[in-house]
Write an enzyme that holds these catalytic residues in place. Structure first.
Site: not given
Ligand code: DQA
Length: 147
Positions: A10-11, A18, A23, A74, A77, A87, A98, A100-102, A107, A111
């Site tokens: 999501p997002n 964003r 990011y 990725n 959230a 699962d 797994e 993540h950009l950040s 943070r 998270r």
């Molecule tokens: C994220 C980190 C998550 O905590 C956040 O909710 C995102 C982006 C990242 O790529 O840094 O939507 O997955």
């Protein structure tokens, strides 16, 4: 020839506009292009997808079974909330990284919790958009070591 699925939650469709201070300004389309170029240079096939819906991500993981050798996820959230995604990864039995950009560990405390990590072979976070191509190479190394 290895086949990898890169799945975005999501997002992440809003990357570029964003919270650029968190990011960056690279869009998801830019990232997809970089991943496709990288995959071509490594001689592998790649699928790249994004959904804002937990169930659609779960369906994509189920469908990956028998088609993809590795998943780079990725989960946005959902990383911090979704037992169902965890699962799905356990059920699919496909090595998953797994991503993540950040740097989620630098943070907010909520998270720091990851359900995906429990099912993942490893985690890459904090390298921005470059994390995607790093994850491709990490997955190829992982698959080679298993072969
Ligand atoms: C994220 C980190 C998550 O905590 C956040 O909710 C995102 C982006 C990242 O790529 O840094 O939507 O997955």
């Amino acid at each position: 020839m290895a086949a990898l699925l890169i799945l975005n939650g999501p997002n992440l469709n809003l990357l570029g506009t964003r919270q650029p201070e968190v990011y960056g300004t690279t869009t998801l389309a830019d990232i997809e292009r970089a991943c496709r170029d990288h995959a071509q240079s490594r001689g592998i096939t790649l699928d790249f997808a994004q959904s804002n819906h937990e169930g659609a991500l779960i369906d994509a993981i189920h469908a990956a079974r028998g088609t993809f050798d590795g998943i780079i996820l990725n989960a946005g959230a959902y990383t911090h909330t979704s037992v169902a995604l965890m699962d799905a990864i356990f059920s699919a039995e496909i090595p998953t990284i797994e991503l993540h950009l950040s740097n989620v560990h630098a943070r907010e405390p909520f998270r720091h919790q990851s359900y995906i990590a429990k099912a993942a072979v490893g985690i890459i976070c904090g390298f921005g958009a470059r994390g995607y191509t790093l994850a491709i190479d990490a997955m190829l190394g992982h698959l080679e070591a298993r072969a």
